[in-house]
Design an enzyme around this catalytic site. Structure first.
Site, short mmCIF file in Angstrom:
data_model
loop_
_atom_site.label_atom_id
_atom_site.label_comp_id
_atom_site.label_asym_id
_atom_site.label_seq_id
_atom_site.Cartn_x
_atom_site.Cartn_y
_atom_site.Cartn_z
N CYS A 252 23.63 59.47 22.17
CA CYS A 252 22.36 60.20 22.37
C CYS A 252 21.52 60.23 21.10
CB CYS A 252 22.63 61.61 22.84
SG CYS A 252 23.61 61.66 24.34
N HIS B 168 17.19 66.81 21.35
CA HIS B 168 17.85 66.06 22.43
C HIS B 168 18.14 67.03 23.56
CE1 HIS B 168 20.52 63.78 24.79
NE2 HIS B 168 21.62 64.38 24.38
N ASN C 259 20.15 64.95 31.13
CA ASN C 259 20.44 64.33 29.84
C ASN C 259 20.23 62.81 29.95
OD1 ASN C 259 21.58 63.23 27.54
ND2 ASN C 259 23.42 64.48 27.59
O1 UT7 Z 1 24.40 64.48 25.05
C1 UT7 Z 1 25.53 64.50 24.24
C2 UT7 Z 1 25.97 65.84 24.02
N1 UT7 Z 1 26.41 66.47 25.24
C3 UT7 Z 1 26.78 67.69 25.18
O2 UT7 Z 1 26.70 68.25 24.12
C4 UT7 Z 1 27.30 68.39 26.40
C5 UT7 Z 1 28.13 69.57 25.96
N2 UT7 Z 1 28.78 70.33 27.00
C6 UT7 Z 1 28.15 71.05 27.98
O3 UT7 Z 1 26.94 70.97 28.13
C7 UT7 Z 1 28.96 71.99 28.81
O4 UT7 Z 1 30.24 72.09 28.25
C8 UT7 Z 1 29.08 71.58 30.30
C9 UT7 Z 1 27.75 71.76 31.00
C10 UT7 Z 1 29.54 70.17 30.43
C11 UT7 Z 1 30.09 72.48 31.02
O5 UT7 Z 1 29.70 73.84 30.90
P1 UT7 Z 1 30.75 74.92 30.41
O6 UT7 Z 1 30.07 76.21 30.43
O7 UT7 Z 1 31.33 74.44 29.11
O8 UT7 Z 1 31.79 74.91 31.58
P2 UT7 Z 1 33.36 74.63 31.49
O9 UT7 Z 1 33.64 73.18 31.25
O10 UT7 Z 1 33.99 75.64 30.57
O11 UT7 Z 1 33.80 74.98 32.95
C12 UT7 Z 1 33.69 76.31 33.49
C13 UT7 Z 1 34.05 76.26 34.96
C14 UT7 Z 1 35.35 75.51 35.24
O12 UT7 Z 1 36.03 76.14 36.30
P3 UT7 Z 1 37.28 77.12 36.00
O13 UT7 Z 1 38.29 76.29 35.29
O14 UT7 Z 1 36.72 78.23 35.15
O15 UT7 Z 1 37.70 77.57 37.38
C15 UT7 Z 1 34.88 74.16 35.72
O16 UT7 Z 1 35.81 73.52 36.57
O17 UT7 Z 1 33.04 75.58 35.68
C16 UT7 Z 1 33.63 74.55 36.48
N3 UT7 Z 1 32.68 73.47 36.61
C17 UT7 Z 1 31.77 73.40 37.60
N4 UT7 Z 1 31.55 74.21 38.65
C18 UT7 Z 1 30.55 73.87 39.49
C19 UT7 Z 1 32.48 72.39 35.77
N5 UT7 Z 1 31.48 71.63 36.23
C20 UT7 Z 1 31.03 72.23 37.37
C21 UT7 Z 1 30.02 71.93 38.29
N6 UT7 Z 1 29.82 72.77 39.33
N7 UT7 Z 1 29.22 70.83 38.16
#
Ligand code: UT7
Length: 330
Positions: free
Chosen positions: A115, A255, A285
């Protein structure tokens, strides 16, 4: 001393819109979750037509930027394209773009910096113009992340979109234009975001997309924290080098990876929300295309005023991160 300055911007996105609602039919997710956790409402997905190939998108954005700059393609000395989703492994997208534009006097090559690809490309061109080896350059960020999306992985497929942005870079002898560029990387963090071999089936509603035999993998949670830290520290470094403070920034164009990352960084830097350009709700993104698309939109909206200090900042696969301070002069 000669400085580089942006003299034209352009961008383009594929026609097809994929909404959060559409994604609910592909993976177990909801519009509510995606909006709350990322700020994304929709993204654009390219078809397998040549117009919406990586080169096709790059070409459309470039033609707009060249037109705004009033520059003929033959006058370009250099074309640098940031992308991790080229049409072919080689020749480079930049060379294919050079042919399409008939920019026959330009050296052309791609940069792979996730990115941060656009800011890496801008950094190279900035130095080439300052040292006099280049007079006029085209810098492009283009991505078709839909072609490397794992459409079965809800934690990544909801984030990504396609598009292209381009800027034409000329020079100035005034204290204006690109004041500095800052680039960093840490290969030991490569596993936070990488591409893995294996072909994933396209979802039913996206049958005509061009899927590559590898897809993106991400450790979202760890990357989130690292992203906020990297963006904050490199933005501070960029401002400090130019003896500027947060209050001097008229517009920050970050970004667009996640609205919460952008807000956390802006809070750390004490840059108010009305000085942060955000369009993630429309495009998701788009990796190296996100900053040049946002810059072109900000330009079209009249937000890039003469003399304004603009802060660009990005983080991506590698890990790579970068920043640039511009004193807008077009
Ligand atoms: O461009 C390069 C740089 N990119 C980045 O920097 C991206 C960085 N990361 C992020 O933006 C975030 O970490 C994400 C958007 C990818 C994920 O958000 P999060 O708040 O970190 O969620 P998480 O991975 O901690 O997941 C929380 C919960 C999980 O469920 P449990 O284990 O708590 O039951 C996931 O399974 O949310 C669940 N989950 C979803 N639920 C519904 C993960 N993706 C989804 C989804 N829909 N699409």
């Amino acid at each position: 001393m000669r400085k580089a300055r942006i003299i034209g911007t352009g961008s383009t996105i594929p026609k097809r819109v994929l909404s959060n609602k559409d994604l609910e039919s592909i993976v177990d997710t909801s519009d509510e979750w995606i909006t709350r956790r990322t700020g994304i409402k929709q993204r654009h997905i390219s078809s397998n037509s040549s117009e919406e190939s990586t080169t096709g998108l790059a070409s459309r954005a470039s033609i707009k930027a060249l037109k705004m700059a009033g520059v003929c393609p033959e006058d370009l000395d250099m074309i640098v394209v940031g992308t991790v989703t080229p049409d072919l492994q080689f020749p480079s997208t930049a060379c294919m773009l050079q042919e399409e534009l008939n920019a026959k006097n330009a050296a052309a090559f791609d940069v792979s910096a996730g990115c941060s690809g656009f800011l890496y490309a801008l950094g190279i061109v900035n130095n080439a113009i300052r040292c006099g080896s280049c007079r006029l350059a085209l810098v492009v960020g283009v991505e078709r992340l839909s072609s490397i999306t794992n459409w079965q992985d809800r934690s990544t497929c909801v984030l990504l979109g396609d598009g292209a942005g381009a800027v034409v870079v000329g020079s100035t002898t005034k204290h204006a234009g690109i004041l500095s560029t800052h680039l960093k990387s840490d290969g030991s963090l490569g596993k936070l975001l990488y591409s893995s071999e294996g072909k994933i089936r396209a979802p039913k509603i996206l049958r005509n997309i061009d899927l590559k035999p590898f897809h993106l993998k991400m450790e979202g949670n760890r990357l989130f924290k690292k992203a906020v830290a990297c963006l904050t520290s490199i933005a501070k470094e960029a401002l400090q080098q130019n003896s500027l403070f947060s209050k001097d920034v008229e517009l920050m164009i970050p970004h667009q990876a996640n609205i919460r990352i952008i807000k956390a960084m802006a809070d750390n830097l004490k840059i108010p929300a009305d000085k942060v350009f955000i369009n993630i709700h429309k495009y998701g993104n788009t990796s190296s295309a996100s900053i040049p698309i946002a810059m072109d939109e900000a330009n079209q909206q009249g937000l890039l005023v003469q003399g304004a200090h603009i802060l660009l900042v990005s983080v991506g696969a590698g890990l790579t991160w970068g920043a640039s301070v511009l004193k807008w002069s077009m």
